[in-house]
Structure formats: C-alpha cells, structure tokens
Motif scaffolding. Structure first.
Motif, PDB file in Angstrom:
ATOM      1  N   GLY A  27      -2.065  -2.789  -5.464  1.00 36.52           N
ATOM      2  CA  GLY A  27      -1.383  -1.616  -4.746  1.00 36.52           C
ATOM      3  C   GLY A  27      -0.059  -1.501  -5.708  1.00 36.52           C
ATOM      4  O   GLY A  27      -0.082  -1.748  -6.938  1.00 36.52           O
ATOM      5  N   TYR A  81      -1.630  -6.996  -8.345  1.00 34.83           N
ATOM      6  CA  TYR A  81      -2.052  -7.624  -7.170  1.00 34.83           C
ATOM      7  C   TYR A  81      -1.829  -9.109  -7.076  1.00 34.83           C
ATOM      8  O   TYR A  81      -1.401  -9.525  -7.928  1.00 34.83           O
ATOM      9  CB  TYR A  81      -3.555  -7.421  -6.891  1.00 34.83           C
ATOM     10  N   ALA A 101      -0.495  -5.358   0.947  1.00 34.72           N
ATOM     11  CA  ALA A 101      -1.621  -5.432   0.765  1.00 34.72           C
ATOM     12  C   ALA A 101      -2.349  -6.904   0.939  1.00 34.72           C
ATOM     13  O   ALA A 101      -1.569  -7.544   0.858  1.00 34.72           O
ATOM     14  CB  ALA A 101      -1.733  -4.906  -0.595  1.00 34.72           C
ATOM     15  N   GLU A 134      -5.842  -7.330  -3.317  1.00 35.15           N
ATOM     16  CA  GLU A 134      -6.040  -6.082  -3.279  1.00 35.15           C
ATOM     17  C   GLU A 134      -4.918  -5.169  -4.084  1.00 35.15           C
ATOM     18  O   GLU A 134      -3.588  -5.799  -3.789  1.00 35.15           O
ATOM     19  CB  GLU A 134      -5.985  -5.427  -1.707  1.00 35.15           C
ATOM     20  N   ARG A 183       0.816  -1.111  -0.116  1.00 35.39           N
ATOM     21  CA  ARG A 183      -0.096  -0.043  -0.106  1.00 35.39           C
ATOM     22  C   ARG A 183       0.875   1.183  -0.128  1.00 35.39           C
ATOM     23  O   ARG A 183       2.165   1.158   0.053  1.00 35.39           O
ATOM     24  CB  ARG A 183      -0.870  -0.116   1.170  1.00 35.39           C
TER      25      ARG A 183
END
Length: 642
Positions: free
Chosen positions: A443, A485, A437, A441, A431
């Motif tokens: 990032g 991701y 992450a 997700e 992140r």
C-alpha cells in the motif's frame, strides 16, 4: 550506561511524544530551555520546542570548546582529486567560522536573511554553512555545478542577499568553473543578490570579476570574529531544494531546535557511534545527507567528520573508500548503494579491501537509493561488518526506518527491508481509501502525525504546496510518496515510488521486485526496471543492465537467463521479455536512477532533463540504445513506417 531496548523506547516515543522528546532535548545546550516540546502554529502545523532559544553553530563548535575539546579534530578534509588532506580542530574551525560570520555581518547579513552557497566539497563550504547558522541567517546550499538556469530558479525563490561561491570545482578529469555560472544565473534571475563572496581555489579556472564581488580571503583578513546569535527553536536553519513534479523545485525548510535534537538523537541511537569517534558520510553538502551527517549531526554530537572530495571509483580507483576508512580510522560509514555498486563493478572480487586495515570499521549504512539484495550481500561478505540499509527522505532530514544500532538489541537483517521504524515515526501502510493494509499487503507508506523533531515543518513560501503534496492524501498523515508493506514481524519493506508500480494486463506489479531478481544475476553490476506502454497489456516491464567489469556474456544469453529468473521467481504474469545492456544508467548526482525519464524516452513522450542529473549525455545514449533495439515507441514507429 546500559543500552536501552527498542520496543520500550519506540512505544514511548509514539504514545508520549511530549515527554519523550523533552528528555532528548536535555542532551543539547540551550540558551533558554523550551517549556514544552509540541505545539501548533497559526497554520495548524506541528512545531517542536517553541520558546526554546539556541544556536546551531554554538552546538557544533563553541559547546565542545567550552568542554575542553578545542584542540581535538572536528573534521578531516580528504581530497584525492587535489591530493590534499587537512585536519581542522574545533578551535580552528570556530575561529574561521566566526571570522567569516563577522565578514558577512560587515556586508549587512543579519538574522533571517537568506544566503545561497554554491561550493565544491571544500572546508570553505562547511565554514560558510556554520557561519550562516552563527548569524541566524538561513542558508540554501545549491549543489556546485548546477546549471545557471537551475541556480537562477533557486535565486528567485530564496531571494538571497548574498551568494558564496568558489572559482571552481574539480572532477576526475576536468575543472568546472563556478564563477561564470553564478554570473550567468544572476543575469537570468529577477532577484539580484547584493554581494557575491568568491573563494579562489587557484586551480586555473576563469574568474570574471563583478562590481559586487568580494574576495573570500580578503574578507577573512579584515573581518572581526562574532559571537553566536540567539535564535528561536522554530526559526529556519536552512532551505534545501528538492525536485518537484511541477518542474519547480520544492524548498524544504529545516528548523534549528527540532533539527539539533534529532541530529544528536540519531547519531547515538541510529548510527551507534560515540563522541570523539570518526564518522564518514560519503555524500555531498549539496544533498540532505551532507547537511545532516557531514556537517550538523556529526559536529553537534561531537564526532570527527570526514569531508571527502572525490568519487568511489577513478579517484584514483575502486580502492579509495577503503583507503579513507583505513587512513582516518572511520568507525561508521554511510554512503549510497550506487557507490557500492560502482566499486563492485570495478572490483567484483573486492580485492582492494584486503590491502587496507579495515579493523576499525563497525558498521556500513546505506541509503539514497533502494538497496538490492546482491549489493547488500556483497558488502557484507567483503567487509565482514553489519551492512544497514535504512530509509529516509530530504523531507525527513534523518532516518525514518532503520536497524537502530545504538540500542541493546539489533534486529536480524532481512535483505530488502530497512528493518523497523525509528523512534518517533509512526509508519503505517494504507490502502487508497485510507484504511490500514494487512500484513504483507502492499500500500501507501504514510506516517501518522505528528512527525518527530527535525522533519520539515513547511515548504519555503508555499504552504499550499506543502499541504497538497504531503498532507491532503490521508487525513492526519504525512504521505511519503512511496509504496511498501509490513511483514508479520513489523519489518518495513519500501518497494519504491508509487508511480513505479506498473499495471500489466490488470496485474499490479512492483518494478523494484523485478529489479531484485535482475540484480541477482552474477554478471549484472546494476540495473533498473521500468514499465513502458504496450498496446495489448497496457504496460510491460523493460530491464536495463550494466555489466560487471569482468563479465563475459552475450546480450542474448543474458536476456534469456534473466527472463527465466523473473519467470521463476515472480511468474509469467511479469511479462519481462526485453533485457538491454547499457554502458551506464542515467542518475542524479546523489545516485538515484532516473526511471521516470527512462520511461518517457521509451514511450516517446516529452520530458525535462532534471537539474540534478549527473551527466545529460547518458540520456542520448539511452535514446540511441532504445532506437537500436526497437524498444517502446521506436518499435511502434518502425511498424508504422513499414
């Protein structure tokens, strides 16, 4: 020898890089073996195999000759534009390389000097690279045909003692005189090289003579062959310039020792090829793919490599790639998705493939531009072999994420993913605050230090830029500049450069994800999606498509269908409303679509035409298309004037 398992090897490479890479280093011939794999230099940067002594030209040529392979074919030059095929043995190549190195030595070139090579895709380009390596000189290959201004920038940065060039390159429909461009670049540059070696191709191009010019063929006749110069593992092998955000190109440094170990390792374990088999990287020696997999990896590992001077289409048609595979019994091929899309556009049914014996082809690897699902599926369906999308960068020099075909287990292909990290690369998704992450997700794609051997140790003459560009964003990590991701299975999905994430009314959306949907349309050969400025939503996506040769659809119908597809698969939040049809997309010569420039044109912002652009005329075509369709700033201007 039984193939090894990925999980075991990957974990060893991350947890115990010292011993893992010392084992790999034993695969190449050292003049003096290193005592350690990993150390740090005076800047605190990681270095590989310090204290080891070797020579890359020796590994590529002499070592094979000493093992009795001198009469075997080292590389095949295949030029459909000149209708030439030449097969060169290790002995012949070694003799030409050692003689040119001797000629360069007569001109005063020594270990540590820099040499710029500005050549077309001809054997003399490869010979020049290996001759520099033989002397311990540092070469910088500049893509033949680059504008004089851009060449001058590289001359001033690399400060070469010598430039090696040819009279011309040749495209499908034209001769490109190189020597006048070299002369103009030297005139523009503050630094003046001492000599220019000119290879005469005898294609009728202008060849103005300068007082410091040396004829290549004459030099080869009078030169004495030389033996390899011993260099340290951490000495630079080459500088390769890649575009930078400041407009000034970045000089990526590649060392000798780590590079040689990584090249050998990748051929065996990533590409799953055996020595003596034919490997073809359909690229150019001006790009990192050409450095790594036309020249160095193939020759160090002992494969026959193909040097191809042509295009995927129009030399003479969309059958060219398959003819080369068939004629030379290519086992593993590597090209860019752009090339496959160009072939698919001209021959949507793949009818040319059936005209050739493709039975020897084992794998097709794709990299350079993110591979859309429809292109991957088309190639799989037509070629009937595994198609491996893998991801890496000029900075890394070899694959970061791939399905490693040399291992016992091959992972199931997930379209859109380059599969799993290659051994040595601890790839993580972070992140903005540097925390990890969650799975799924999106990032920032980062690699935990140390980077494995073969990756850049620094930038040429610009340590501050190296730190700021790659190391500062996340402490202890190399930042790739890409977003992505990890899924639940540990597969890596690269979604594109972080500046290709657009913000639509507060929603962060990936243009790469939208491109996947647009590319699935049966009439679309290739496409790109960019985010353009919008007064209401901040940004909105715009799709630009190129249709297949046999497409029969009106632009309004295409737009309606694509908009509906995006709405269905991504949702109304995507706000894709405009789909344009263009004759072609602006790209670099390596096949990357110039999305940043397209955005600037749409937003009415100033931009610099990249030195790497394939054809600058396309930018005017895009400008005219946007103006005609009232896109972006052109729509705003129309409203203001009314």
């Amino acid at each position: 020898m039984e193939k090894i398992m990925y999980d075991r090897e990957f974990n060893r490479s991350i947890k115990d890089p010292e011993n893992f890479w010392m084992e790999q280093a034993a695969n190449i011939s050292w003049f003096q073996k290193p005592q350690r794999a990993l150390t740090k230099d005076e800047n605190g940067f990681y270095r590989w195999f310090k204290g080891g002594k070797l020579n890359t030209s020796y590994l590529a040529l002499d070592a094979h000759i000493e093992n009795g392979r001198g009469e075997e074919i080292a590389f095949i030059y295949d030029s459909p534009v000149t209708q030439t095929i030449e097969k060169i043995t290790y002995l012949d190549l070694r003799d030409r390389v050692s003689r040119l190195a001797g000629g360069m030595k007569r001109l005063g070139i020594e270990k540590g000097d820099t040499v710029i090579i500005y050549m077309p895709m001809i054997p003399q380009a490869v010979i020049s690279m290996l001759a520099c390596a033989r002397l311990g000189a540092i070469h910088s290959v500049v893509f033949g045909g680059f504008a004089p201004h851009e060449l001058a920038i590289r001359i001033d940065d690399a400060k070469p003692k010598l430039i090696i060039t040819a009279t011309s390159g040749i495209e499908v429909d034209r001769i490109i005189p190189y020597k006048p461009m070299v002369d103009e670049a030297i005139g523009l540059a503050a630094h003046k090289p001492e000599h220019v070696i000119v290879y005469n191709r005898r294609l009728g191009a202008a060849r103005p003579d300068g007082e410091n010019d040396i004829d290549y063929s004459t030099l080869m006749k009078i030169a004495d062959p030389v033996r390899c110069t011993e260099v340290d593992a951490t000495d630079p092998l080459y500088i390769l310039y890649t575009s930078g955000t400041t407009g000034k190109p970045k000089g990526i440094i590649r060392d000798n020792g780590g590079h040689a170990v990584a090249m050998y390792y990748s051929m065996k374990n990533v590409y799953g090829i055996n020595p003596r088999e034919v490997f073809w990287a359909a690229s150019d020696v001006g790009w990192v793919v050409g450095h790594s997999y036309i020249v160095y990896a193939s020759l160090i590992y002992g494969c026959t490599t193909v040097l191809f001077e042509g295009k995927p289409v129009r030399t003479p048609d969309a059958s060219t790639f398959w003819r080369v595979v068939s004629d030379h019994n290519v086992k593993v091929m590597f090209t860019a998705p752009t090339a496959i899309r160009a072939i698919k556009k001209e021959d949507p049914q793949g009818s040319f493939i059936g005209q050739f014996d493709m039975s020897g082809l084992r794998y097709l690897f794709l990299a350079g531009e993110r591979c859309d699902v429809s292109t991957l599926k088309w190639a799989e369906g037509k070629l009937k072999v595994p198609v491996i999308d893998h991801w890496w960068q000029t900075e890394s020099g070899w694959p970061i994420v791939a399905n490693m075909m040399g291992f016992k287990e091959h992972f199931k292909v997930k379209p859109g993913s380059a599969t799993k990290p290659v051994c040595g690369y601890d790839v993580q998704i972070l992140r903005a605050d540097g925390t990890a992450a969650d799975k799924g997700e999106e990032g920032y794609v980062a690699i935990k230090l140390p980077l494995p051997p073969g990756t850049l140790p620094n930038l040429w003459g610009d340590t501050n830029r190296f730190v700021k560009g790659y190391l500062d964003k996340f402490d202890g990590y190399y930042f790739s500049g890409d977003g992505g991701y990890l899924d639940e299975d540990g597969y890596v999905f690269i979604t594109g450069r972080v500046d290709d994430i657009i913000n639509v009314a507060g929603h962060r959306l990936s243009t790469a994800e939208m491109e996947e949907v647009v590319a699935k349309h049966p009439d679309v050969a290739e496409c790109c999606v960019v985010g353009i400025e919008d007064d209401l939503k901040g940004q909105i996506p715009l799709a630009i498509t190129v249709l297949k040769a046999d497409a029969d659809i009106e632009s309004f119908q295409l737009q309606a269908e694509v908009v509906a597809d995006v709405r269905k698969e991504i949702g109304p939040v995507a706000s894709l409303k405009k789909v344009l049809v263009a004759e072609r997309l602006p790209k670099t010569r390596s096949g990357k679509i110039l999305r940043k420039v397209i955005r600037a044109i749409a937003d009415g912002k100033p931009y610099t035409t990249p030195s790497t652009i394939d054809d600058p005329v396309i930018l005017q075509e895009i400008h005219d298309l946007f103006e005609e369709q009232m896109v972006g700033s052109f729509e705003q201007k129309a409203k203001q004037s009314s």
